[in-house]
Design a protein around this motif. Structure first.
Motif, PDB file in Angstrom:
ATOM      1  N   GLN A 163       0.805  -1.216   0.000  1.00 44.18           N
ATOM      2  CA  GLN A 163       0.000   0.000   0.000  1.00 44.18           C
ATOM      3  C   GLN A 163       0.844   1.275   0.000  1.00 44.18           C
ATOM      4  O   GLN A 163       0.373   2.335   0.378  1.00 44.18           O
ATOM      5  N   SER A 164       2.122   1.196  -0.378  1.00 40.14           N
ATOM      6  CA  SER A 164       2.992   2.370  -0.466  1.00 40.14           C
ATOM      7  C   SER A 164       3.029   2.845  -1.909  1.00 40.14           C
ATOM      8  O   SER A 164       2.856   2.045  -2.821  1.00 40.14           O
ATOM      9  N   PRO A 165       3.289   4.127  -2.144  1.00 36.29           N
ATOM     10  CA  PRO A 165       3.412   4.596  -3.525  1.00 36.29           C
ATOM     11  C   PRO A 165       4.676   4.082  -4.208  1.00 36.29           C
ATOM     12  O   PRO A 165       4.672   3.806  -5.401  1.00 36.29           O
ATOM     13  N   GLN A 166       5.779   3.970  -3.448  1.00 35.12           N
ATOM     14  CA  GLN A 166       7.028   3.444  -3.992  1.00 35.12           C
ATOM     15  C   GLN A 166       7.709   2.574  -2.944  1.00 35.12           C
ATOM     16  O   GLN A 166       7.421   2.681  -1.761  1.00 35.12           O
ATOM     17  N   LYS A 167       8.627   1.742  -3.413  1.00 38.26           N
ATOM     18  CA  LYS A 167       9.447   0.932  -2.509  1.00 38.26           C
ATOM     19  C   LYS A 167      10.869   0.903  -3.019  1.00 38.26           C
ATOM     20  O   LYS A 167      11.118   0.922  -4.217  1.00 38.26           O
ATOM     21  N   VAL A 205      11.043   1.699  -6.915  1.00 36.83           N
ATOM     22  CA  VAL A 205      10.074   1.033  -7.783  1.00 36.83           C
ATOM     23  C   VAL A 205       8.690   1.594  -7.525  1.00 36.83           C
ATOM     24  O   VAL A 205       8.312   1.842  -6.382  1.00 36.83           O
ATOM     25  N   ARG A 206       7.931   1.821  -8.604  1.00 41.72           N
ATOM     26  CA  ARG A 206       6.537   2.238  -8.487  1.00 41.72           C
ATOM     27  C   ARG A 206       5.671   1.217  -9.197  1.00 41.72           C
ATOM     28  O   ARG A 206       6.154   0.445 -10.022  1.00 41.72           O
ATOM     29  N   GLY A 207       4.387   1.230  -8.900  1.00 40.38           N
ATOM     30  CA  GLY A 207       3.472   0.306  -9.547  1.00 40.38           C
ATOM     31  C   GLY A 207       2.989   0.873 -10.871  1.00 40.38           C
ATOM     32  O   GLY A 207       2.454   1.971 -10.919  1.00 40.38           O
ATOM     33  N   ALA A 208       3.217   0.149 -11.955  1.00 39.94           N
ATOM     34  CA  ALA A 208       2.747   0.546 -13.277  1.00 39.94           C
ATOM     35  C   ALA A 208       2.983  -0.629 -14.203  1.00 39.94           C
ATOM     36  O   ALA A 208       4.127  -0.947 -14.497  1.00 39.94           O
ATOM     37  N   ARG A 209       1.929  -1.272 -14.641  1.00 38.95           N
ATOM     38  CA  ARG A 209       2.150  -2.471 -15.448  1.00 38.95           C
ATOM     39  C   ARG A 209       2.618  -2.124 -16.847  1.00 38.95           C
ATOM     40  O   ARG A 209       2.297  -1.061 -17.383  1.00 38.95           O
ATOM     41  N   VAL A 210       3.390  -3.024 -17.424  1.00 45.80           N
ATOM     42  CA  VAL A 210       3.869  -2.885 -18.789  1.00 45.80           C
ATOM     43  C   VAL A 210       3.020  -3.832 -19.622  1.00 45.80           C
ATOM     44  O   VAL A 210       3.066  -5.048 -19.430  1.00 45.80           O
ATOM     45  N   ARG A 211       2.253  -3.289 -20.540  1.00 44.41           N
ATOM     46  CA  ARG A 211       1.211  -4.074 -21.193  1.00 44.41           C
ATOM     47  C   ARG A 211       1.734  -5.212 -22.049  1.00 44.41           C
ATOM     48  O   ARG A 211       1.074  -6.242 -22.172  1.00 44.41           O
ATOM     49  N   ASP A 212       2.905  -5.052 -22.659  1.00 46.68           N
ATOM     50  CA  ASP A 212       3.351  -6.131 -23.538  1.00 46.68           C
ATOM     51  C   ASP A 212       4.361  -7.076 -22.886  1.00 46.68           C
ATOM     52  O   ASP A 212       4.935  -7.919 -23.549  1.00 46.68           O
TER      53      ASP A 212
END
Length: 123
Positions: free
Chosen positions: A26-30, A82-89
């Motif tokens: 639940q953190s914005p970055q780690k 690191v932040r949460g952001a999926r890479v679609r491919d």
């Protein structure tokens, strides 16, 4: 409208927290340390060599994160944010490393969208 008695007996439900990015707690970055830096190829209609890193986060979890931008200087034992952001491919890659923080430097000679790639304003 519930009565006062119903409110006391039946507690209101809390909104369920999203477990999609559970490794971030639940953190914005780690912060994390690179265990392995490698390249991988994307899903079908795309073709390229995407740069990714296996990272051990500060909470002892291992994740795979993408390295955005052109060129990088990451190697084993480099520290990244690191932040949460999926890479679609890229299947299974749900995180991105943040450029310009810790050991992952900004993209060189970047003129547009500089804030995403950690490039300071050239003077």
């Amino acid at each position: 409208m519930p009565t006062l008695n119903q409110l006391l007996v039946n507690k209101r439900f809390k909104k369920p927290v999203s477990r999609r990015l559970k490794s971030l707690d639940q953190s914005p970055q780690k912060k994390g340390v690179c265990v392995k830096v490698f390249i991988t190829s994307p899903k079908k209609p795309n073709s390229a060599n995407r740069k990714v890193a296996r990272v051990r986060l500060s909470n002892k979890e291992f994740i795979t994160c993408s390295i955005p931008g052109e060129g990088h200087s990451l190697q084993k034992f480099s520290t990244v944010l690191v932040r949460g952001a999926r890479v679609r491919d890229l299947p299974g890659v749900k995180y991105k490393a943040i450029r310009g923080v810790f050991d992952l430097g900004p993209v060189k000679d970047r003129k547009r969208a500089r804030s995403i790639y950690g490039t300071p304003l050239a003077r």
